[in-house]
Enzyme design. Structure first.
Site, PDB file in Angstrom:
ATOM      1  N   ASN A  59       0.873  -1.176   0.000  1.00  0.00           N
ATOM      2  CA  ASN A  59       0.000   0.000   0.000  1.00  0.00           C
ATOM      3  C   ASN A  59       0.911   1.228   0.000  1.00  0.00           C
ATOM      4  OD1 ASN A  59      -1.769   2.068   0.568  1.00  0.00           O
ATOM      5  ND2 ASN A  59      -2.310   1.341   2.630  1.00  0.00           N
ATOM      6  N   TRP A  60       1.020   1.867  -1.154  1.00  0.00           N
ATOM      7  CA  TRP A  60       1.982   2.978  -1.283  1.00  0.00           C
ATOM      8  C   TRP A  60       1.447   4.276  -0.673  1.00  0.00           C
ATOM      9  CZ3 TRP A  60       4.382   2.409  -6.925  1.00  0.00           C
ATOM     10  CH2 TRP A  60       5.013   1.157  -7.007  1.00  0.00           C
ATOM     11  N   LYS A  61       0.197   4.279  -0.265  1.00  0.00           N
ATOM     12  CA  LYS A  61      -0.405   5.479   0.362  1.00  0.00           C
ATOM     13  C   LYS A  61      -0.147   6.718  -0.505  1.00  0.00           C
ATOM     14  CE  LYS A  61      -0.125   3.196   4.783  1.00  0.00           C
ATOM     15  NZ  LYS A  61      -0.068   3.289   6.226  1.00  0.00           N
ATOM     16  N   HIS A  89      -9.582   1.225   4.663  1.00  0.00           N
ATOM     17  CA  HIS A  89      -8.315   1.374   5.392  1.00  0.00           C
ATOM     18  C   HIS A  89      -8.533   2.267   6.616  1.00  0.00           C
ATOM     19  CE1 HIS A  89      -4.225   2.493   6.421  1.00  0.00           C
ATOM     20  NE2 HIS A  89      -3.860   1.392   5.785  1.00  0.00           N
ATOM     21  N   GLU A 123      -6.883   4.587   7.870  1.00  0.00           N
ATOM     22  CA  GLU A 123      -6.643   6.021   7.659  1.00  0.00           C
ATOM     23  C   GLU A 123      -7.885   6.682   7.070  1.00  0.00           C
ATOM     24  OE1 GLU A 123      -2.959   5.518   5.534  1.00  0.00           O
ATOM     25  OE2 GLU A 123      -2.028   4.929   7.422  1.00  0.00           O
ATOM     26  N   GLU A 162      -5.536  -5.100  10.404  1.00  0.00           N
ATOM     27  CA  GLU A 162      -4.486  -4.107  10.663  1.00  0.00           C
ATOM     28  C   GLU A 162      -4.786  -3.368  11.968  1.00  0.00           C
ATOM     29  OE1 GLU A 162      -2.493  -2.871   6.691  1.00  0.00           O
ATOM     30  OE2 GLU A 162      -4.262  -1.630   6.958  1.00  0.00           O
ATOM     31  N   GLY A 191       2.372   2.040  10.850  1.00  0.00           N
ATOM     32  CA  GLY A 191       3.333   3.137  10.709  1.00  0.00           C
ATOM     33  C   GLY A 191       4.017   3.520  12.005  1.00  0.00           C
ATOM     34  N   SER A 232       3.287  -2.319  10.293  1.00  0.00           N
ATOM     35  CA  SER A 232       4.739  -2.388  10.491  1.00  0.00           C
ATOM     36  C   SER A 232       5.340  -3.744  10.112  1.00  0.00           C
ATOM     37  CB  SER A 232       5.103  -2.021  11.933  1.00  0.00           C
ATOM     38  OG  SER A 232       4.701  -0.686  12.210  1.00  0.00           O
ATOM     39  N   GLY A 290       2.755  -1.080   4.294  1.00  0.00           N
ATOM     40  CA  GLY A 290       2.889   0.324   3.931  1.00  0.00           C
ATOM     41  C   GLY A 290       4.346   0.687   3.729  1.00  0.00           C
ATOM     42  N   GLY A 291       4.983   1.179   4.796  1.00  0.00           N
ATOM     43  CA  GLY A 291       6.347   1.701   4.741  1.00  0.00           C
ATOM     44  C   GLY A 291       7.334   0.819   3.985  1.00  0.00           C
TER      45      GLY A 291
HETATM   46  P1  PGA Z   1       2.758   0.153   7.669  1.00  0.00           P
HETATM   47  O1  PGA Z   1       1.304   0.394   7.017  1.00  0.00           O
HETATM   48  O2  PGA Z   1       3.283  -1.139   7.068  1.00  0.00           O
HETATM   49  O3  PGA Z   1       3.569   1.351   7.282  1.00  0.00           O
HETATM   50  O4  PGA Z   1       2.559   0.027   9.135  1.00  0.00           O
HETATM   51  C1  PGA Z   1       0.423  -0.664   6.785  1.00  0.00           C
HETATM   52  C2  PGA Z   1      -0.876  -0.155   6.206  1.00  0.00           C
HETATM   53  O5  PGA Z   1      -1.329   0.928   6.600  1.00  0.00           O
HETATM   54  O6  PGA Z   1      -1.488  -0.820   5.347  1.00  0.00           O
END
Ligand code: PGA
Length: 252
Positions: free
Chosen positions: A9-11, A95, A97, A167, A173, A213, A234-235
């Site tokens: 997930n490149w956000k 998600h 967020e 998640e 994050g 993470s 994500g990251g």
């Molecule tokens: P993260 O994000 O790996 O940076 O914790 C995961 C996500 O939000 O899908």
């Protein structure tokens, strides 16, 4: 058996040039990779350009969100139809967020799930509790409400195209991962919910990814858990080397 999936997930990251550089690097290194479904979810504006770079590779394209209408007066939104047209096979829905920053509700998320499936896009439904909810012993109630709300009115047949991502919000994050056992406990609970809502076959066949993470140093332990079928990352999905290591996880 459930085929593992590693999804990036490149956000809100990467311009067209940067996104194509990353997807081209992944394409080169994973051109002949088998046995894991590899998915990347770049920003909307980069989708068609990235789609070109992953042609004839096993890498699949996902969008990070969609609106539950096909066309019409919905300024600023993007529909499942448009996403399919841009080359997407998957779409991330619900998600945390978006739940937190855009106040998305389970009802709205359910509308998106239904529209995505009707259009032939495979949804990755994200669920997870906040730290406060976990500390207040509300975790199981929250997960049950998000699963029931998100998957409401879906058929057993439609469930074949649904992927769930657990998640925990406190692990996204933050560098804090759920322990392998904490994640396994939540995944097994979610599988039980699927059995109650649908059938034992659906519960057995549905892939449940862990997200929060995930990185090269913890992926192997997580993937060794019985009910963890992959990761939503994500990251660590923003660096080719790290993402490739995740795709090449080792069973420990
Ligand atoms: P993260 O994000 O790996 O940076 O914790 C995961 C996500 O939000 O899908």
């Amino acid at each position: 058996m459930r085929k593992p999936m590693i999804a990036g997930n490149w956000k809100l990251n990467k311009t067209i040039a940067e996104a194509c550089e990353l997807s081209s690097d992944l394409s080169k290194c994973l051109a002949n990779f088998e046995g894991v479904d590899i998915v990347i979810a770049p920003v909307f504006t980069t989708l068609t350009a990235v789609a070109e770079t992953i042609k004839n590779t096993p890498i699949k394209l996902a969008a990070q969100n969609c609106y539950p209408e096909e066309t019409g007066a919905f300024t600023g939104e993007v529909s499942p139809l448009m996403l399919k047209d841009a080359g997407c096979e998957y779409v991330i829905i619900g998600h945390s967020e978006r739940r937190q920053l855009m106040d998305e509700t389970d009802t709205f998320i359910n509308q998106k799930m239904i529209k995505a499936l009707e259009t032939g896009l495979k949804p990755i439904l994200c669920i997870g509790e906040t730290l406060q909810e976990r500390e207040n012993d509300q975790m199981l109630d929250i997960l049950a409400a998000q699963i029931k709300g998100g998957l409401d009115n879906l058929s057993v047949e439609q469930m074949a195209d649904v992927v769930i991502a657990y998640e925990p919000v406190w692990a996204i994050g933050t560098g804090k991962t759920a322990s392998d056992e904490q994640a396994q406990e939540a995944h097994s609970f979610i599988r039980g919910l699927l059995q109650g809502m649908f059938t034992q076959e659906v519960a057995f066949a549905t892939r449940i990814l862990y997200g929060g993470s995930v990185k090269p140093s913890n992926v192997d332990g997580l993937m060794a858990m019985d009910d963890i079928d992959g990761a939503l990352v994500g990251g660590a999905s923003l660096k080719a080397e790290d993402f490739i290591r995740l795709v090449r996880f080792e069973k420990v």
